[in-house]
Design a protein around this motif. Structure first.
Motif, PDB file in Angstrom:
ATOM      1  N   VAL A 106     -86.254  21.764 -43.112  1.00 29.98           N
ATOM      2  CA  VAL A 106     -85.246  20.774 -42.818  1.00 29.98           C
ATOM      3  C   VAL A 106     -85.865  19.383 -43.269  1.00 29.98           C
ATOM      4  O   VAL A 106     -87.204  19.084 -42.911  1.00 29.98           O
ATOM      5  N   ILE A 107     -84.978  18.661 -43.844  1.00 28.83           N
ATOM      6  CA  ILE A 107     -85.555  17.204 -44.394  1.00 28.83           C
ATOM      7  C   ILE A 107     -84.938  16.087 -43.670  1.00 28.83           C
ATOM      8  O   ILE A 107     -83.595  16.230 -43.685  1.00 28.83           O
ATOM      9  N   VAL A 108     -85.597  15.088 -43.180  1.00 34.04           N
ATOM     10  CA  VAL A 108     -85.040  14.028 -42.651  1.00 34.04           C
ATOM     11  C   VAL A 108     -85.690  12.929 -43.258  1.00 34.04           C
ATOM     12  O   VAL A 108     -86.607  12.489 -43.531  1.00 34.04           O
ATOM     13  N   ALA A 133     -81.789   8.765 -41.099  1.00 36.10           N
ATOM     14  CA  ALA A 133     -81.840   8.276 -39.760  1.00 36.10           C
ATOM     15  C   ALA A 133     -82.127   6.724 -39.828  1.00 36.10           C
ATOM     16  O   ALA A 133     -83.125   6.147 -40.876  1.00 36.10           O
ATOM     17  N   PRO A 134     -81.249   6.023 -39.361  1.00 36.89           N
ATOM     18  CA  PRO A 134     -81.457   4.488 -39.304  1.00 36.89           C
ATOM     19  C   PRO A 134     -82.693   4.089 -38.504  1.00 36.89           C
ATOM     20  O   PRO A 134     -83.550   4.798 -37.872  1.00 36.89           O
ATOM     21  N   ASP A 135     -83.351   3.130 -38.587  1.00 38.66           N
ATOM     22  CA  ASP A 135     -84.483   2.372 -37.949  1.00 38.66           C
ATOM     23  C   ASP A 135     -84.245   1.909 -36.690  1.00 38.66           C
ATOM     24  O   ASP A 135     -84.317   0.807 -36.258  1.00 38.66           O
ATOM     25  N   ASP A 136     -84.028   2.992 -35.888  1.00 35.49           N
ATOM     26  CA  ASP A 136     -83.605   2.992 -34.521  1.00 35.49           C
ATOM     27  C   ASP A 136     -84.127   4.003 -33.605  1.00 35.49           C
ATOM     28  O   ASP A 136     -84.107   5.228 -34.067  1.00 35.49           O
ATOM     29  N   ARG A 137     -84.936   3.756 -32.474  1.00 34.62           N
ATOM     30  CA  ARG A 137     -85.635   4.923 -31.934  1.00 34.62           C
ATOM     31  C   ARG A 137     -84.685   6.121 -31.276  1.00 34.62           C
ATOM     32  O   ARG A 137     -84.962   7.209 -31.561  1.00 34.62           O
ATOM     33  N   ALA A 138     -83.564   5.537 -30.442  1.00 39.03           N
ATOM     34  CA  ALA A 138     -82.497   6.467 -30.089  1.00 39.03           C
ATOM     35  C   ALA A 138     -82.030   7.543 -31.407  1.00 39.03           C
ATOM     36  O   ALA A 138     -81.827   8.653 -31.224  1.00 39.03           O
ATOM     37  N   ALA A 139     -81.561   6.789 -32.175  1.00 42.77           N
ATOM     38  CA  ALA A 139     -80.797   7.483 -33.421  1.00 42.77           C
ATOM     39  C   ALA A 139     -81.966   8.304 -34.039  1.00 42.77           C
ATOM     40  O   ALA A 139     -81.395   9.494 -34.287  1.00 42.77           O
ATOM     41  N   LEU A 140     -82.858   7.783 -34.207  1.00 42.10           N
ATOM     42  CA  LEU A 140     -84.076   8.678 -34.899  1.00 42.10           C
ATOM     43  C   LEU A 140     -84.407   9.899 -34.043  1.00 42.10           C
ATOM     44  O   LEU A 140     -84.490  10.946 -34.833  1.00 42.10           O
ATOM     45  N   ALA A 141     -84.403   9.680 -32.768  1.00 40.28           N
ATOM     46  CA  ALA A 141     -84.982  10.839 -31.870  1.00 40.28           C
ATOM     47  C   ALA A 141     -83.961  11.894 -31.918  1.00 40.28           C
ATOM     48  O   ALA A 141     -84.202  13.166 -32.193  1.00 40.28           O
ATOM     49  N   ALA A 142     -82.800  11.517 -31.722  1.00 43.01           N
ATOM     50  CA  ALA A 142     -81.566  12.379 -31.880  1.00 43.01           C
ATOM     51  C   ALA A 142     -81.512  13.383 -33.000  1.00 43.01           C
ATOM     52  O   ALA A 142     -81.200  14.453 -32.997  1.00 43.01           O
ATOM     53  N   MET A 143     -81.595  12.448 -34.228  1.00 48.54           N
ATOM     54  CA  MET A 143     -81.583  13.348 -35.532  1.00 48.54           C
ATOM     55  C   MET A 143     -82.798  14.379 -35.643  1.00 48.54           C
ATOM     56  O   MET A 143     -82.846  15.334 -36.051  1.00 48.54           O
ATOM     57  N   LEU A 144     -84.079  13.903 -35.228  1.00 50.40           N
ATOM     58  CA  LEU A 144     -85.152  14.882 -35.305  1.00 50.40           C
ATOM     59  C   LEU A 144     -84.949  15.970 -34.397  1.00 50.40           C
ATOM     60  O   LEU A 144     -85.319  17.157 -34.591  1.00 50.40           O
ATOM     61  N   ARG A 145     -84.452  15.760 -32.979  1.00 50.27           N
ATOM     62  CA  ARG A 145     -83.948  16.827 -32.276  1.00 50.27           C
ATOM     63  C   ARG A 145     -82.918  17.973 -32.886  1.00 50.27           C
ATOM     64  O   ARG A 145     -83.337  19.250 -32.941  1.00 50.27           O
ATOM     65  N   ALA A 190     -82.798  18.371 -36.210  1.00 51.79           N
ATOM     66  CA  ALA A 190     -83.536  18.780 -37.328  1.00 51.79           C
ATOM     67  C   ALA A 190     -84.399  19.743 -37.062  1.00 51.79           C
ATOM     68  O   ALA A 190     -84.685  20.717 -37.741  1.00 51.79           O
ATOM     69  N   GLN A 191     -85.033  19.702 -35.851  1.00 51.03           N
ATOM     70  CA  GLN A 191     -85.989  20.448 -35.281  1.00 51.03           C
ATOM     71  C   GLN A 191     -85.649  22.037 -35.040  1.00 51.03           C
ATOM     72  O   GLN A 191     -86.250  23.221 -35.211  1.00 51.03           O
ATOM     73  N   ARG A 192     -84.282  22.356 -34.609  1.00 50.86           N
ATOM     74  CA  ARG A 192     -83.714  23.528 -34.322  1.00 50.86           C
ATOM     75  C   ARG A 192     -83.572  24.324 -35.437  1.00 50.86           C
ATOM     76  O   ARG A 192     -82.863  24.096 -36.498  1.00 50.86           O
ATOM     77  N   GLY A 193     -84.184  25.286 -35.579  1.00 52.27           N
ATOM     78  CA  GLY A 193     -84.055  26.463 -36.474  1.00 52.27           C
ATOM     79  C   GLY A 193     -84.962  26.349 -37.490  1.00 52.27           C
ATOM     80  O   GLY A 193     -85.049  27.061 -38.619  1.00 52.27           O
ATOM     81  N   ALA A 194     -85.986  25.181 -37.545  1.00 52.48           N
ATOM     82  CA  ALA A 194     -86.703  25.001 -38.607  1.00 52.48           C
ATOM     83  C   ALA A 194     -88.154  25.728 -38.708  1.00 52.48           C
ATOM     84  O   ALA A 194     -88.734  25.927 -37.614  1.00 52.48           O
ATOM     85  N   ASP A 195     -88.589  26.174 -39.728  1.00 51.42           N
ATOM     86  CA  ASP A 195     -89.960  26.657 -39.840  1.00 51.42           C
ATOM     87  C   ASP A 195     -90.879  25.533 -40.125  1.00 51.42           C
ATOM     88  O   ASP A 195     -92.018  25.674 -40.101  1.00 51.42           O
ATOM     89  N   LEU A 196     -90.256  24.473 -40.800  1.00 53.89           N
ATOM     90  CA  LEU A 196     -91.261  23.269 -41.373  1.00 53.89           C
ATOM     91  C   LEU A 196     -90.202  22.058 -41.367  1.00 53.89           C
ATOM     92  O   LEU A 196     -89.021  22.247 -41.940  1.00 53.89           O
ATOM     93  N   LEU A 197     -90.367  21.030 -40.824  1.00 55.35           N
ATOM     94  CA  LEU A 197     -89.938  19.715 -40.767  1.00 55.35           C
ATOM     95  C   LEU A 197     -90.657  18.695 -41.809  1.00 55.35           C
ATOM     96  O   LEU A 197     -91.769  18.554 -41.526  1.00 55.35           O
ATOM     97  N   ILE A 198     -89.705  18.093 -42.683  1.00 58.12           N
ATOM     98  CA  ILE A 198     -90.340  16.939 -43.503  1.00 58.12           C
ATOM     99  C   ILE A 198     -89.734  15.943 -43.354  1.00 58.12           C
ATOM    100  O   ILE A 198     -88.207  15.911 -43.030  1.00 58.12           O
ATOM    101  N   THR A 199     -90.045  14.658 -42.917  1.00 56.72           N
ATOM    102  CA  THR A 199     -89.733  13.307 -42.911  1.00 56.72           C
ATOM    103  C   THR A 199     -90.334  12.405 -43.809  1.00 56.72           C
ATOM    104  O   THR A 199     -91.354  12.751 -44.427  1.00 56.72           O
ATOM    105  N   THR A 200     -89.458  11.671 -44.368  1.00 58.04           N
ATOM    106  CA  THR A 200     -89.733  10.589 -45.420  1.00 58.04           C
ATOM    107  C   THR A 200     -89.568   9.235 -44.997  1.00 58.04           C
ATOM    108  O   THR A 200     -88.502   8.863 -44.320  1.00 58.04           O
ATOM    109  N   GLY A 201     -90.454   8.229 -45.166  1.00 58.31           N
ATOM    110  CA  GLY A 201     -90.310   6.958 -44.731  1.00 58.31           C
ATOM    111  C   GLY A 201     -90.536   6.806 -43.360  1.00 58.31           C
ATOM    112  O   GLY A 201     -90.707   7.624 -42.434  1.00 58.31           O
ATOM    113  N   GLY A 202     -90.626   5.324 -42.933  1.00 54.78           N
ATOM    114  CA  GLY A 202     -91.092   4.907 -41.515  1.00 54.78           C
ATOM    115  C   GLY A 202     -92.426   5.639 -41.028  1.00 54.78           C
ATOM    116  O   GLY A 202     -92.787   5.764 -39.995  1.00 54.78           O
ATOM    117  N   ALA A 203     -93.396   5.828 -42.132  1.00 59.27           N
ATOM    118  CA  ALA A 203     -94.580   6.611 -41.672  1.00 59.27           C
ATOM    119  C   ALA A 203     -95.807   5.427 -41.788  1.00 59.27           C
ATOM    120  O   ALA A 203     -97.010   6.105 -41.336  1.00 59.27           O
TER     121      ALA A 203
END
Length: 426
Positions: free
Chosen positions: A180-182, A225-237, A239-252
């Motif tokens: 899953v890619i975010v 995901a926008p640069d907002d903690r709540a929105a980013l957390a919701a999208m990451l949750r 994305a994590q469901r059913g993933a074997d690997l999670l990749i994020t780009t940006g904000g690192a």
């Protein structure tokens, strides 16, 4: 958390990521999959001698005196075709036989029909033959117990044909990784959109999805995901469901809007490292979140591309069950001087080509990590070891170096391709 040595980063990833479970798939759906276990032959293939030619099955001893001036004449006692089973060759006769047909009992050689003269129901033979001439011996493909496929091996068309020939209608393979890619960043817009001032089209989502597919994974793009903690957390949750690997780009990185690592930590992710002594890609991080590996990549396209090839690809290879996790390497002549970086592994995108004297590696002139064009033009990566004591010494022009290849088809260009390009240009 201080930046980790590059080799330690790779070691940490490979020690953390585990192979996925195996599943049985039909041969028709197994191309490119990774064998989960050693596969051996249950029987000889083929268990009987076969004719290698259309011709006549004979006893070699009965043709020993044949000569151009003194031919041997044998009556043709019958026909044997590829689908036929048992047949016994009567002494001092020949049998017409087709390619692949079982050799009759008593026969030990085949004479191609072009080398005999046909006379009604007989043939004339003008030269002696040796036992085994034009005969495929039994078990020539493989013997019972021979290894057909090794565990961790990629199933090619040839390997699938071998399994089919051995009577294996399905094969155990490792499950494809679900990746899953975010992407993050207020500045990112869709590929089809017209960017406003300060915005850019999101190329990372397309690039990473294609890279995952190329390694044998199943990509799922979750969105930006926008640069907002709540929105980013919701999208990451999500994305994590059913993933074997999670990749994020940006904000690192460590700026005011670089939220990914802190948000992941707040959600319970445990980071193995948050920075790597490498260029490009220093902000790259790696964590586990409820047993799901998470690769945090920088947002700059070239940096994200290099981090995928050097850090994410090994993780995907391990998940997929591959026995080899690195890119293939060749030795090449460097055509430009390169400079090292103090305490940092330097990965240079390059164009590799081949001439009459071997491989030549040409680093791209602009190695800016923010560019998209560098990854598009390159087909290989040159590794420049880190330097110490402020030195910038690196490999020199003409040196023989190791180069990692990620796009083989672009290295060898056929004459027809060059001719086509000339026609298009005209």
């Amino acid at each position: 958390m201080p930046a980790i040595d590059f080799d330690k980063a790779v070691h940490s990833i490979l020690c953390t990521v585990k192979r996925l479970p195996a599943e049985d798939v039909a041969l028709a759906h197994a191309l490119g999959r990774i064998a989960a276990a050693r596969i051996v032959a249950d029987e000889d293939a083929v268990p009987f001698p076969r004719s290698a030619m259309d011709g006549y099955a004979v006893r070699a001893s009965e043709c020993a005196l044949a000569a151009q001036g003194h031919p041997i004449e044998l009556p043709v006692a019958g026909h044997v075709f590829a689908e036929k089973g048992e047949l016994v060759l009567v002494p001092e006769t020949a049998v017409y036989i087709t390619t692949g047909a079982p050799i009759p009992r008593g026969a030990d050689a085949v004479i191609p029909h072009e080398r005999v003269e046909q006379l009604g129901g007989s043939i004339r033979i003008f030269a002696p033959v040796a036992p085994g001439d034009c005969v495929f011996p039994p078990g020539e493909d493989f013997r019972s117990g021979d290894e057909l496929v090794a565990p961790g091996e990629t199933l090619s068309p040839g390997k699938l044909a071998l399994l089919a020939f051995a009577g294996k209608p399905s094969v155990g393979v490792f499950r494809r990784p679900r990746v899953v890619i975010v992407c993050t960043g207020n500045e990112l817009v869709d590929v089809a959109a017209t960017p406003a001032r300060g915005q850019v089209r999101n190329s990372n989502a397309v690039a990473l999805s294609a890279l995952v597919l190329a390694v044998g994974g199943e990509p799922r793009y979750e969105g930006v995901a926008p640069d907002d903690r709540a929105a980013l957390a919701a999208m990451l949750r999500r994305a994590q469901r059913g993933a074997d690997l999670l990749i994020t780009t940006g904000g690192a990185s460590a700026g005011e809007r670089d939220l990914v690592k802190s948000v992941l930590s707040g959600l319970g992710a445990e980071f193995r490292f948050t920075q790597v002594q490498m260029r490009p890609g220093r902000p790259c991080g790696f964590a586990t979140w409820n047993d799901v590996p998470v690769c945090v990549l920088p947002g700059n396209p070239a940096a994200a591309f290099v981090c995928f090839q050097k850090l994410v690809r090994p993780a995907l290879a391990r998940l997929s069950g591959r026995s080899i996790t690195e890119l293939p390497r060749v030795r090449a002549r460097l055509d430009t001087d390169l400079h090292g970086r103090p305490d940092r592994r330097y990965f240079v995108l390059a164009i590799l080509h081949c001439d009459a004297n071997g491989f030549i590696a040409k680093p791209l002139a602009n190695q800016c990590s923010a560019l998209v064009r560098t990854a598009a033009d390159a087909n290989a990566i040159i590794t420049v070891p880190e330097t110490t004591s402020g030195s910038s010494a690196g490999p020199r022009r003409g040196d023989l170096i190791e180069v990692e290849v990620f796009n083989w088809p672009t290295i060898f260009r056929s004459t027809s391709e060059t001719h086509f390009e000339k026609e298009v240009a005209a």
